[in-house]
Scaffold this motif. Structure first.
Motif, PDB file in Angstrom:
ATOM      1  N   ALA B  79       0.846  -1.188   0.000  1.00 40.31           N
ATOM      2  CA  ALA B  79       0.000   0.000   0.000  1.00 40.31           C
ATOM      3  C   ALA B  79       0.882   1.240   0.000  1.00 40.31           C
ATOM      4  CB  ALA B  79      -0.927   0.016   1.211  1.00 40.31           C
ATOM      5  N   ILE B  80       0.275   2.375  -0.320  1.00 41.22           N
ATOM      6  CA  ILE B  80       0.976   3.656  -0.282  1.00 41.22           C
ATOM      7  C   ILE B  80       0.170   4.611   0.585  1.00 41.22           C
ATOM      8  CG2 ILE B  80       2.080   5.441  -1.660  1.00 41.22           C
ATOM      9  CD1 ILE B  80       1.519   3.780  -4.124  1.00 41.22           C
ATOM     10  N   ASP B  81       0.868   5.376   1.400  1.00 38.99           N
ATOM     11  CA  ASP B  81       0.245   6.453   2.160  1.00 38.99           C
ATOM     12  C   ASP B  81       0.667   7.746   1.478  1.00 38.99           C
ATOM     13  OD1 ASP B  81      -0.665   8.298   3.886  1.00 38.99           O
ATOM     14  OD2 ASP B  81       0.341   7.507   5.666  1.00 38.99           O
ATOM     15  N   TRP B  82      -0.288   8.425   0.849  1.00 39.19           N
ATOM     16  CA  TRP B  82       0.080   9.611   0.063  1.00 39.19           C
ATOM     17  C   TRP B  82       0.139  10.877   0.898  1.00 39.19           C
ATOM     18  CZ3 TRP B  82       2.355   9.129  -4.335  1.00 39.19           C
ATOM     19  CH2 TRP B  82       2.079   8.028  -5.140  1.00 39.19           C
ATOM     20  N   LEU B  83      -0.165  10.783   2.186  1.00 37.15           N
ATOM     21  CA  LEU B  83      -0.071  11.975   3.030  1.00 37.15           C
ATOM     22  C   LEU B  83       1.376  12.454   3.069  1.00 37.15           C
ATOM     23  CD1 LEU B  83      -1.972  13.497   5.161  1.00 37.15           C
ATOM     24  CD2 LEU B  83      -0.607  12.287   6.847  1.00 37.15           C
ATOM     25  N   PRO B  84       1.622  13.758   2.873  1.00 41.56           N
ATOM     26  CA  PRO B  84       3.004  14.216   3.032  1.00 41.56           C
ATOM     27  C   PRO B  84       3.443  14.006   4.483  1.00 41.56           C
ATOM     28  CG  PRO B  84       1.651  15.901   1.995  1.00 41.56           C
ATOM     29  CD  PRO B  84       0.717  14.845   2.498  1.00 41.56           C
ATOM     30  N   SER B  85       4.717  13.728   4.686  1.00 42.24           N
ATOM     31  CA  SER B  85       5.169  13.422   6.041  1.00 42.24           C
ATOM     32  C   SER B  85       5.062  14.639   6.932  1.00 42.24           C
ATOM     33  CB  SER B  85       6.621  12.951   6.008  1.00 42.24           C
ATOM     34  OG  SER B  85       7.103  12.875   7.331  1.00 42.24           O
ATOM     35  N   PRO B  86       4.398  14.529   8.087  1.00 41.90           N
ATOM     36  CA  PRO B  86       4.325  15.685   8.994  1.00 41.90           C
ATOM     37  C   PRO B  86       5.672  16.054   9.594  1.00 41.90           C
ATOM     38  CG  PRO B  86       3.190  13.778   9.916  1.00 41.90           C
ATOM     39  CD  PRO B  86       3.669  13.366   8.568  1.00 41.90           C
ATOM     40  N   TYR B  87       6.626  15.163   9.521  1.00 39.76           N
ATOM     41  CA  TYR B  87       7.937  15.428  10.125  1.00 39.76           C
ATOM     42  C   TYR B  87       8.923  16.005   9.123  1.00 39.76           C
ATOM     43  CZ  TYR B  87       5.768  12.238  13.354  1.00 39.76           C
ATOM     44  OH  TYR B  87       4.874  11.634  14.188  1.00 39.76           O
ATOM     45  N   HIS B 191       0.580   1.778  13.402  1.00 43.91           N
ATOM     46  CA  HIS B 191       0.866   1.252  12.064  1.00 43.91           C
ATOM     47  C   HIS B 191       2.110   1.947  11.539  1.00 43.91           C
ATOM     48  CE1 HIS B 191      -2.994  -0.685  12.293  1.00 43.91           C
ATOM     49  NE2 HIS B 191      -3.525   0.473  12.636  1.00 43.91           N
ATOM     50  N   PRO B 192       3.268   1.287  11.613  1.00 41.64           N
ATOM     51  CA  PRO B 192       4.543   1.989  11.435  1.00 41.64           C
ATOM     52  C   PRO B 192       4.766   2.619  10.064  1.00 41.64           C
ATOM     53  CG  PRO B 192       4.887  -0.166  12.416  1.00 41.64           C
ATOM     54  CD  PRO B 192       3.467  -0.110  12.018  1.00 41.64           C
ATOM     55  N   LEU B 193       4.131   2.133   9.019  1.00 43.01           N
ATOM     56  CA  LEU B 193       4.416   2.727   7.713  1.00 43.01           C
ATOM     57  C   LEU B 193       3.467   3.864   7.363  1.00 43.01           C
ATOM     58  CD1 LEU B 193       5.616  -0.121   5.368  1.00 43.01           C
ATOM     59  CD2 LEU B 193       6.907   1.399   6.810  1.00 43.01           C
ATOM     60  N   ARG B 194       2.564   4.204   8.281  1.00 44.95           N
ATOM     61  CA  ARG B 194       1.791   5.421   8.059  1.00 44.95           C
ATOM     62  C   ARG B 194       2.689   6.628   8.274  1.00 44.95           C
ATOM     63  NH1 ARG B 194      -4.192   4.898  10.728  1.00 44.95           N
ATOM     64  NH2 ARG B 194      -4.886   3.106   9.529  1.00 44.95           N
ATOM     65  N   LYS B 195       2.418   7.680   7.510  1.00 40.00           N
ATOM     66  CA  LYS B 195       3.311   8.826   7.553  1.00 40.00           C
ATOM     67  C   LYS B 195       3.322   9.502   8.910  1.00 40.00           C
ATOM     68  CE  LYS B 195       5.185   8.733   3.551  1.00 40.00           C
ATOM     69  NZ  LYS B 195       4.589   9.298   2.355  1.00 40.00           N
ATOM     70  N   GLU B 196       2.217   9.437   9.656  1.00 43.76           N
ATOM     71  CA  GLU B 196       2.203  10.161  10.922  1.00 43.76           C
ATOM     72  C   GLU B 196       2.780   9.337  12.054  1.00 43.76           C
ATOM     73  OE1 GLU B 196      -0.576   8.765   9.814  1.00 43.76           O
ATOM     74  OE2 GLU B 196      -1.832   8.060  11.474  1.00 43.76           O
ATOM     75  N   PHE B 197       3.215   8.104  11.784  1.00 43.50           N
ATOM     76  CA  PHE B 197       3.789   7.276  12.851  1.00 43.50           C
ATOM     77  C   PHE B 197       5.128   7.868  13.282  1.00 43.50           C
ATOM     78  CE2 PHE B 197       6.227   3.812  14.636  1.00 43.50           C
ATOM     79  CZ  PHE B 197       5.301   3.145  15.408  1.00 43.50           C
ATOM     80  N   PRO B 198       5.290   8.221  14.569  1.00 39.90           N
ATOM     81  CA  PRO B 198       6.540   8.869  14.968  1.00 39.90           C
ATOM     82  C   PRO B 198       7.646   7.847  15.231  1.00 39.90           C
ATOM     83  CG  PRO B 198       5.039   8.754  16.827  1.00 39.90           C
ATOM     84  CD  PRO B 198       4.326   8.097  15.673  1.00 39.90           C
ATOM     85  N   LEU B 199       8.831   8.138  14.746  1.00 35.60           N
ATOM     86  CA  LEU B 199      10.012   7.377  15.158  1.00 35.60           C
ATOM     87  C   LEU B 199      10.568   8.128  16.362  1.00 35.60           C
ATOM     88  CD1 LEU B 199      11.600   6.591  11.702  1.00 35.60           C
ATOM     89  CD2 LEU B 199      10.335   5.055  13.177  1.00 35.60           C
ATOM     90  N   LEU B 200      10.233   7.652  17.553  1.00 36.91           N
ATOM     91  CA  LEU B 200      10.484   8.448  18.751  1.00 36.91           C
ATOM     92  C   LEU B 200      11.969   8.729  18.950  1.00 36.91           C
ATOM     93  CD1 LEU B 200       7.826   6.952  21.120  1.00 36.91           C
ATOM     94  CD2 LEU B 200       7.893   9.224  20.140  1.00 36.91           C
ATOM     95  N   ALA B 201      12.827   7.785  18.539  1.00 37.02           N
ATOM     96  CA  ALA B 201      14.255   8.017  18.689  1.00 37.02           C
ATOM     97  C   ALA B 201      14.675   9.276  17.936  1.00 37.02           C
ATOM     98  CB  ALA B 201      15.036   6.814  18.185  1.00 37.02           C
ATOM     99  N   ARG B 202      14.025   9.529  16.798  1.00 40.60           N
ATOM    100  CA  ARG B 202      14.402  10.697  15.998  1.00 40.60           C
ATOM    101  C   ARG B 202      13.822  11.980  16.561  1.00 40.60           C
ATOM    102  NH1 ARG B 202      15.009   9.684   9.619  1.00 40.60           N
ATOM    103  NH2 ARG B 202      16.686   8.186   9.802  1.00 40.60           N
ATOM    104  N   VAL B 203      12.730  11.859  17.318  1.00 38.30           N
ATOM    105  CA  VAL B 203      12.179  13.056  17.950  1.00 38.30           C
ATOM    106  C   VAL B 203      13.094  13.489  19.087  1.00 38.30           C
ATOM    107  CG1 VAL B 203      10.205  13.952  19.195  1.00 38.30           C
ATOM    108  CG2 VAL B 203       9.848  12.397  17.296  1.00 38.30           C
ATOM    109  N   ILE B 204      13.633  12.508  19.810  1.00 32.29           N
ATOM    110  CA  ILE B 204      14.473  12.806  20.960  1.00 32.29           C
ATOM    111  C   ILE B 204      15.854  13.263  20.530  1.00 32.29           C
ATOM    112  CG2 ILE B 204      15.568  11.770  22.987  1.00 32.29           C
ATOM    113  CD1 ILE B 204      13.127   9.789  22.936  1.00 32.29           C
ATOM    114  N   LYS B 205      16.391  12.654  19.502  1.00 31.31           N
ATOM    115  CA  LYS B 205      17.792  12.879  19.124  1.00 31.31           C
ATOM    116  C   LYS B 205      17.835  13.312  17.673  1.00 31.31           C
ATOM    117  CE  LYS B 205      22.004  10.087  18.776  1.00 31.31           C
ATOM    118  NZ  LYS B 205      23.003  11.048  19.172  1.00 31.31           N
ATOM    119  N   PRO B 206      18.525  14.431  17.374  1.00 31.54           N
ATOM    120  CA  PRO B 206      18.607  14.840  15.974  1.00 31.54           C
ATOM    121  C   PRO B 206      19.409  13.844  15.147  1.00 31.54           C
ATOM    122  CG  PRO B 206      20.000  16.212  17.332  1.00 31.54           C
ATOM    123  CD  PRO B 206      19.220  15.348  18.266  1.00 31.54           C
TER     124      PRO B 206
END
Lengths: 170, 229
Positions: B79-87, B191-206
């Motif tokens: 499947a494809i999630d066409w939402l632009p990534s919020p991040y 659902h990890p491949l949805r665009k709004e799914f946060p990768l928390l490690a990346r939120v915490i650490k640049p």
């Protein structure tokens, strides 16, 4: 085993027992990703050949193993299996964490499914860094572990009092 | 697949023919068999076929492709999630990433080949053994009801692909008898491949890779030049 438990082992006997343990380490292979290829090279190829160090990489089950080498990417899904594997091993038991993924998560540091280091689940004795580490690095880790086994106080180990820092190769 | 096509678009093959009768014939046959269910199609001569079908006809499309047209080889389903990534692109982001980020507008999404009206699309690739013909099929998944028909009755191998798509995007395939998680622990939430799914490690650490970037040879390094002066 009464002597060991009471901590009254004569020193020469401790040395002899440690020497025997050191040169008959039964190593269980827990290959999870590409590091397992390097582990295979270290274990099975005539070029590296861990059996010359007295490491026997063929236990039929974790219950016969002294050492487990976690080599590769640990995911959250396989964590229960690793936990059970470790609990099945008889004491004294040792763990080598091989490669960046098993050490810290490595290149998958931001993944939703990868455990950030196997030391979150089981205690690790030796860390071998690298992506993947060369077979020499793994063999150095094993040699350092053997040196530690040689100098181990068995009574302390038996009572779980041995609070040693883990070894980091390199 | 889309990447390949895009690359070729930038630098067209010299031998690429202007028209492709064999692939046009496939589209014509599919349109004849499915009727109005074919929403849109695209043929790239010498490259591939993209066909978008109606949501209701998704299962029927598999049936037709396999049993009436000979596309017996099931390649993949996803499947494809066409939402632009919020991040945005994490690599470009400044140290502070706002969390949770504002959701981007669905209207900003750029649909792919053969277009699309919904956020999620399922896509699947099938091939005809003995030829070089591949068929990329797509269908919209309604935004308010993430359900679509199953392909498992036609291609048994699609079962695991549908399980993965189910856990990664949250799309339900009606008729698939076993939509348990396949890669994730069974109690995983989200659902990890949805665009709004946060990768928390990346939120915490640049993004740590950015500090390793060296200037290209020949590029003036201003800061260093100032120090020298």
């Amino acid at each position: 085993m009464g002597l060991v438990e009471s901590g009254k082992m004569p020193k020469p006997l401790t040395k002899l027992l440690n020497l025997s343990r050191k040169y008959s380490v039964w190593a269980y292979q827990w290959g999870l990703a590409c590091c397992a290829i390097e582990m295979g090279a270290a274990f099975a190829s005539p070029r590296y050949d861990v059996m010359r160090l007295g490491v026997i990489p063929f236990p039929a089950s974790p219950r016969q193993a002294d050492l487990v080498i976690i080599s590769g990417t640990v995911t959250d899904k396989i964590v229960p299996a690793i936990r059970r594997l470790y609990e099945q091993m008889p004491d004294p038991k040792y763990v080598i964490s091989m490669g960046s993924c098993a050490n810290t998560g490595g290149p998958y540091w931001d993944s939703y499914s990868v455990t950030k280091g196997v030391d979150q689940v089981i205690p690790v004795d030796v860390y071998v860094p690298g992506c993947p580490p060369r077979p020499e690095a793994l063999i150095e880790g094993i040699a350092l572990l053997q040196a530690r086994i040689q100098n181990e106080d068995m009574a302390a180990r038996w009572k779980g009092e041995q609070g040693q820092e883990p070894i980091v190769v390199g | 697949m889309a990447d390949d096509a895009a690359t070729t678009e930038d630098a067209p093959l010299e031998q690429a023919p202007a028209t492709d009768e064999r692939r046009d014939a496939v589209v014509a046959e599919l349109t004849e068999l499915l009727g109005d269910a074919v929403v849109d199609s695209l043929v790239k001569p010498g490259l591939g076929i993209w066909v978008r079908v109606a949501t209701d006809a998704w299962s029927e499309t598999a049936e037709v492709a396999r049993h009436r047209m000979g596309f017996r080889f099931f390649d993949f389903l996803s499947a494809i999630d066409w939402l632009p990534s919020p991040y945005g692109r994490y690599e470009d982001a400044a140290i502070e990433v706002e969390f949770p980020p504002p959701m981007p507008d669905r209207a900003d999404a750029v649909p792919g080949y053969t277009g699309g009206d919904t956020r999620f699309q399922v896509l699947a690739s099938v091939a005809k053994p003995g030829t070089d013909l591949r068929l990329l099929l797509k269908a919209d998944v309604p935004d308010d009801d993430l359900r679509i028909g199953t392909w498992t009755r036609t291609y048994v191998g699609a079962a695991w692909h549908e399980r993965e798509t189910h856990e990664m995007f949250g799309i339900t395939f009606e008729g698939n008898p076993d939509l348990r998680h396949i890669y994730l622990p069974s109690d995983f939430e989200g659902h990890p491949l949805r665009k709004e799914f946060p990768l928390l490690a990346r939120v915490i650490k640049p993004w740590p890779g950015i500090v390793d970037v060296e200037p290209m040879p020949g590029e003036a390094d201003d800061a260093e030049g100032d120090e020298d002066a």
